[in-house]
Design an enzyme around this catalytic site. Structure first.
Site, PDB file in Angstrom:
ATOM      1  N   SER A 154      24.551  42.101  37.966  1.00 51.20           N
ATOM      2  CA  SER A 154      24.984  43.459  38.262  1.00 51.20           C
ATOM      3  C   SER A 154      24.880  44.318  37.008  1.00 51.20           C
ATOM      4  CB  SER A 154      26.439  43.467  38.750  1.00 51.20           C
ATOM      5  OG  SER A 154      26.954  44.786  38.813  1.00 51.20           O
ATOM      6  N   TYR A 169      35.177  40.823  36.889  1.00 48.71           N
ATOM      7  CA  TYR A 169      33.821  40.882  37.435  1.00 48.71           C
ATOM      8  C   TYR A 169      32.820  41.236  36.347  1.00 48.71           C
ATOM      9  CZ  TYR A 169      29.992  42.069  40.604  1.00 48.71           C
ATOM     10  OH  TYR A 169      28.781  42.113  41.255  1.00 48.71           O
TER      11      TYR A 169
END
Length: 226
Positions: A154, A169
């Site tokens: 990501s 995350y």
């Protein structure tokens, strides 16, 4: 299945980007092993329906349960692939979680209030799982002098544009990118390539309904790297 058919394995493949990636790989003529956790403890193989749906479309697939946080599961899936197919050409580390979403009052959790248990659980799935999968299948790829490993990462793990919020995350995806670099350096001179892919903001359970892309769009970049 033809003798020269490429064998691919996708983690977290029962829905979202994982299923879309499996579908696209299968449409390119690969045999795809879909793997996932059981969504319901009472149903030991829910992802089997995803593989069955692809088979009904004429694609070559099968399904295997896999919890990437369990060493015994990884040992079992490696043995299954080795015994059943003798090689693995493509590994897509797609399984992942975002556990530090908005907390009470809609506040985005910061690095100052996220609990360590959330970080640990996130790292187990998003980082240690992919690393153990890579370690398990590199010998098989080296044996056949071919491999493509794709880590679904990501932009939130990109150091040069790091923002605030969702620290667990973000840390996990940064670490996954480091694993990608380390693995690719270790494998220089072989015919095994390792890449991280940012699939975009995708309308999945993790990305939410307001995301800009669907899972089929996201799968294209993953398959390109594969």
């Amino acid at each position: 299945m033809k003798q020269d058919t490429r064998i691919a394995l996708v983690t977290g493949a029962n829905r979202g980007i994982g299923l879309a990636t499996s579908t696209l790989l299968a449409s390119r003529g690969m045999h795809v092993i879909l793997t996932s956790l059981p969504l319901d403890p009472r149903d030991p193989a829910p992802g089997d329906e995803a593989a069955a749906s692809l088979k009904r479309r004429g694609f070559s697939t099968d399904y295997h349960l896999l919890d990437v946080t369990k060493p015994s599961d990884i040992v079992e899936i490696e043995k299954y692939v080795r015994d059943e197919y003798g090689r693995l050409d493509v590994l897509v580390n797609n399984a992942g979680v975002m556990l530090d979403r908005r907390i009470a009052g809609g506040i985005m959790p910061s690095a100052f209030d996220v609990d360590l248990d959330t970080i640990r659980k996130t790292m187990e799935i998003n980082v240690y799982g992919p690393l153990e999968m890579i370690k398990a299948f590199i010998p098989l790829m080296k044996k056949h002098n071919y491999g493509r490993i794709v880590n679904v990462s990501s932009y939130m793990g990109k150091m040069s544009s790091m923002g605030a919020g969702r620290p667990a995350y973000r840390m996990s995806k940064t670490a996954l990118n480091v694993i990608t670099i380390l693995a690719s350096k270790e494998l220089e001179g072989t015919n095994i390539k390792v890449n991280s892919v940012h699939p975009g903001w995708v309308r999945t359970r993790l990305g939410g309904p307001n995301a800009t892309h669907d899972d089929s769009y996201a799968a294209q970049s993953v398959v390109w790297a594969a």
